[in-house]
Design a protein around this motif. Structure first.
Motif, PDB file in Angstrom:
ATOM      1  N   MET A   1       0.845  -1.192   0.000  1.00  0.00           N
ATOM      2  CA  MET A   1       0.000   0.000   0.000  1.00  0.00           C
ATOM      3  C   MET A   1       0.879   1.240   0.000  1.00  0.00           C
ATOM      4  N   LEU A   2       2.028   1.123   0.741  1.00  0.00           N
ATOM      5  CA  LEU A   2       2.920   2.289   0.841  1.00  0.00           C
ATOM      6  C   LEU A   2       3.589   2.527  -0.514  1.00  0.00           C
ATOM      7  N   GLY A   3       3.656   1.442  -1.297  1.00  0.00           N
ATOM      8  CA  GLY A   3       4.418   1.480  -2.550  1.00  0.00           C
ATOM      9  C   GLY A   3       4.132   2.727  -3.352  1.00  0.00           C
ATOM     10  N   LYS A   4       2.856   3.113  -3.369  1.00  0.00           N
ATOM     11  CA  LYS A   4       2.502   4.209  -4.288  1.00  0.00           C
ATOM     12  C   LYS A   4       3.130   5.508  -3.841  1.00  0.00           C
ATOM     13  N   ASN A   5       3.298   5.666  -2.523  1.00  0.00           N
ATOM     14  CA  ASN A   5       3.847   6.973  -2.140  1.00  0.00           C
ATOM     15  C   ASN A   5       5.233   6.871  -1.518  1.00  0.00           C
ATOM     16  N   VAL A   6       5.522   5.785  -0.748  1.00  0.00           N
ATOM     17  CA  VAL A   6       6.759   5.855   0.046  1.00  0.00           C
ATOM     18  C   VAL A   6       7.817   4.875  -0.465  1.00  0.00           C
ATOM     19  N   LEU A   7       7.485   3.583  -0.480  1.00  0.00           N
ATOM     20  CA  LEU A   7       8.522   2.587  -0.828  1.00  0.00           C
ATOM     21  C   LEU A   7       8.151   1.914  -2.139  1.00  0.00           C
ATOM     22  N   GLU A   8       9.117   1.205  -2.740  1.00  0.00           N
ATOM     23  CA  GLU A   8       8.785   0.391  -3.923  1.00  0.00           C
ATOM     24  C   GLU A   8       7.784  -0.679  -3.455  1.00  0.00           C
ATOM     25  N   ALA A   9       6.714  -0.846  -4.208  1.00  0.00           N
ATOM     26  CA  ALA A   9       5.762  -1.894  -3.817  1.00  0.00           C
ATOM     27  C   ALA A   9       6.316  -3.230  -4.307  1.00  0.00           C
ATOM     28  N   PRO A  10       6.544  -4.193  -3.392  1.00  0.00           N
ATOM     29  CA  PRO A  10       7.050  -5.493  -3.843  1.00  0.00           C
ATOM     30  C   PRO A  10       5.991  -6.151  -4.733  1.00  0.00           C
ATOM     31  N   ASP A  11       6.456  -6.774  -5.821  1.00  0.00           N
ATOM     32  CA  ASP A  11       5.440  -7.315  -6.740  1.00  0.00           C
ATOM     33  C   ASP A  11       4.645  -8.429  -6.051  1.00  0.00           C
ATOM     34  N   ASN A  12       5.355  -9.389  -5.416  1.00  0.00           N
ATOM     35  CA  ASN A  12       4.512 -10.411  -4.775  1.00  0.00           C
ATOM     36  C   ASN A  12       5.069 -10.765  -3.393  1.00  0.00           C
ATOM     37  N   LEU A  13       4.319 -10.385  -2.377  1.00  0.00           N
ATOM     38  CA  LEU A  13       4.691 -10.746  -1.001  1.00  0.00           C
ATOM     39  C   LEU A  13       4.285 -12.203  -0.803  1.00  0.00           C
ATOM     40  N   THR A  14       5.294 -13.061  -0.555  1.00  0.00           N
ATOM     41  CA  THR A  14       4.940 -14.479  -0.398  1.00  0.00           C
ATOM     42  C   THR A  14       5.244 -14.936   1.028  1.00  0.00           C
ATOM     43  N   LEU A  15       4.834 -16.166   1.310  1.00  0.00           N
ATOM     44  CA  LEU A  15       5.081 -16.744   2.646  1.00  0.00           C
ATOM     45  C   LEU A  15       6.572 -16.738   2.948  1.00  0.00           C
ATOM     46  N   GLU A  16       7.412 -16.944   1.895  1.00  0.00           N
ATOM     47  CA  GLU A  16       8.869 -16.990   2.131  1.00  0.00           C
ATOM     48  C   GLU A  16       9.390 -15.637   2.606  1.00  0.00           C
ATOM     49  N   CYS A  17       8.674 -14.558   2.230  1.00  0.00           N
ATOM     50  CA  CYS A  17       9.134 -13.242   2.698  1.00  0.00           C
ATOM     51  C   CYS A  17       9.061 -13.179   4.220  1.00  0.00           C
ATOM     52  N   ASP A  18       8.021 -13.809   4.769  1.00  0.00           N
ATOM     53  CA  ASP A  18       7.899 -13.807   6.238  1.00  0.00           C
ATOM     54  C   ASP A  18       9.055 -14.576   6.873  1.00  0.00           C
ATOM     55  N   LYS A  19       9.613 -15.568   6.142  1.00  0.00           N
ATOM     56  CA  LYS A  19      10.749 -16.339   6.688  1.00  0.00           C
ATOM     57  C   LYS A  19      11.983 -15.436   6.745  1.00  0.00           C
ATOM     58  N   TRP A  20      12.167 -14.644   5.684  1.00  0.00           N
ATOM     59  CA  TRP A  20      13.294 -13.687   5.642  1.00  0.00           C
ATOM     60  C   TRP A  20      13.172 -12.763   6.857  1.00  0.00           C
ATOM     61  N   SER A  21      11.975 -12.192   7.042  1.00  0.00           N
ATOM     62  CA  SER A  21      11.762 -11.240   8.149  1.00  0.00           C
ATOM     63  C   SER A  21      11.911 -11.927   9.496  1.00  0.00           C
ATOM     64  N   PHE A  22      11.551 -13.216   9.547  1.00  0.00           N
ATOM     65  CA  PHE A  22      11.741 -13.967  10.796  1.00  0.00           C
ATOM     66  C   PHE A  22      13.235 -13.990  11.141  1.00  0.00           C
ATOM     67  N   GLY A  23      14.067 -14.291  10.136  1.00  0.00           N
ATOM     68  CA  GLY A  23      15.520 -14.325  10.345  1.00  0.00           C
ATOM     69  C   GLY A  23      16.025 -12.969  10.815  1.00  0.00           C
ATOM     70  N   ALA A  24      15.553 -11.915  10.177  1.00  0.00           N
ATOM     71  CA  ALA A  24      15.998 -10.559  10.545  1.00  0.00           C
ATOM     72  C   ALA A  24      15.530 -10.198  11.962  1.00  0.00           C
ATOM     73  N   THR A  25      14.339 -10.708  12.336  1.00  0.00           N
ATOM     74  CA  THR A  25      13.809 -10.403  13.673  1.00  0.00           C
ATOM     75  C   THR A  25      14.575 -11.164  14.746  1.00  0.00           C
ATOM     76  N   VAL A  26      14.968 -12.408  14.463  1.00  0.00           N
ATOM     77  CA  VAL A  26      15.800 -13.161  15.417  1.00  0.00           C
ATOM     78  C   VAL A  26      17.134 -12.419  15.583  1.00  0.00           C
ATOM     79  N   TRP A  27      17.689 -11.942  14.477  1.00  0.00           N
ATOM     80  CA  TRP A  27      18.943 -11.166  14.528  1.00  0.00           C
ATOM     81  C   TRP A  27      18.734  -9.939  15.429  1.00  0.00           C
ATOM     82  N   GLU A  28      17.593  -9.280  15.277  1.00  0.00           N
ATOM     83  CA  GLU A  28      17.259  -8.083  16.074  1.00  0.00           C
ATOM     84  C   GLU A  28      17.171  -8.440  17.560  1.00  0.00           C
TER      85      GLU A  28
END
Ligand SMILES: Nc1cnc(-c2cc(N)nc3[nH]ccc23)cn1
Length: 267
Positions: free
Chosen positions: A161-188
């Motif tokens: 939703m932000l894509g239009k004004n703030v960030l590049e809108a990712p073409d397809n948010l998939t379940l695997e994207c949540d895995k990437w963010s999970f890794g980044a959150t564990v790092w955090e």
């Protein structure tokens, strides 16, 4: 499927913060149940701007009403009411220096992994898994042997939703994207609430990821391995939720936890 709450049943208390399109408040909701008045703590998230098609079905009508105003039409507010989670966002809690043990962090990571597993089974993409969307309901007290309890908050206005004004809108948010963010959150979580590349500007971040760089690994190799598996640049190579939970279980039972049980925070 929305449960309508009347505005007069809500009482606004202190402002807890400001998002890109939202303001968040502590509040109180009063219900009259079997003749008795019940007051519950609530978390109020107000949308500043109503985008055309987020929460489409529900807000379409509301935004139509909010665009027209007339003394004989009721005012419409776009407010999400959420359970108030006592200790708030995990990133702030960790930054405030809540000295937590390695097993506390692993426990939180495992709870997030089971929330992720649940969403995957429902084929739901969260799209914004990170420390500030992890809410701490119970601090956990090692001396009492009670463990922390977290809740994964809503993703907020989607990145697409932000894509239009703030960030590049990712073409397809998939379940695997949540895995990437999970890794980044564990790092955090293991970096006291600091996010990867914190303080770098968007260009530096883009360069980092476009050249397939890895985040600085934890000195605990097995943990660093799990984080880098989740943050594999090839989505298909990221581990299944079951594998993530299995690896977390073996981390929880490893000697490293005992050796670093009372690791001072300033590591
Ligand atoms: N669903 C939610 C979300 N955030 C909270 C919360 C609690 C707190 N103690 N401080 C805060 N500061 C900012 C947000 C927040 C509560 N419930």
């Amino acid at each position: 499927q929305f449960h309508m709450i009347k505005c007069e049943d809500l009482k606004w208390a202190e402002c807890l913060g400001q998002g890109s399109f939202t303001r968040i408040f502590k509040g109180y909701k009063t219900d009259i149940r079997d003749g008795e008045k019940h007051v519950t703590d609530v978390f109020l998230k107000e949308l500043d701007v109503v985008h055309k098609n987020c929460w489409e079905s529900f807000f379409e009508a509301a935004s139509l009403m909010s665009q027209i105003s007339h003394k004989h039409l009721p005012g419409v507010k776009n407010i999400m009411v959420q359970e108030f989670v006592k200790y708030g966002a995990l990133d702030l809690y960790l930054k405030r220096g809540g000295s937590v043990s390695v097993s506390w962090k692993l426990d939180v990571a495992k709870q997030l992994a089971s929330a992720l597993n649940f969403l995957e089974e429902k084929n739901i993409v969260h799209g914004n898994i990170c420390g500030k969307n992890l809410l701490l309901a119970r601090e956990g007290d090692p001396s009492q042997g009670s463990s922390p309890f977290i809740k994964l908050s809503d993703p907020g206005i989607s990145v697409a939703m932000l894509g239009k004004n703030v960030l590049e809108a990712p073409d397809n948010l998939t379940l695997e994207c949540d895995k990437w963010s999970f890794g980044a959150t564990v790092w955090e979580i293991f970096n006291n609430g600091n996010t990867p590349l914190q303080g770098c500007d968007l260009d530096k971040k883009r360069q980092f990821y476009e050249s397939f760089k890895q985040l600085p690994p934890s000195q605990w190799t097995e943990l660093a391995d799990l984080v880098s598996q989740c943050m594999d640049y090839q989505a298909a190579f990221r581990p299944s939720c079951r594998s993530i939970i299995r690896q977390l279980n073996s981390l929880i039972t490893s000697d490293y936890v005992i050796l670093h049980a009372t690791e001072p925070v300033a590591q």
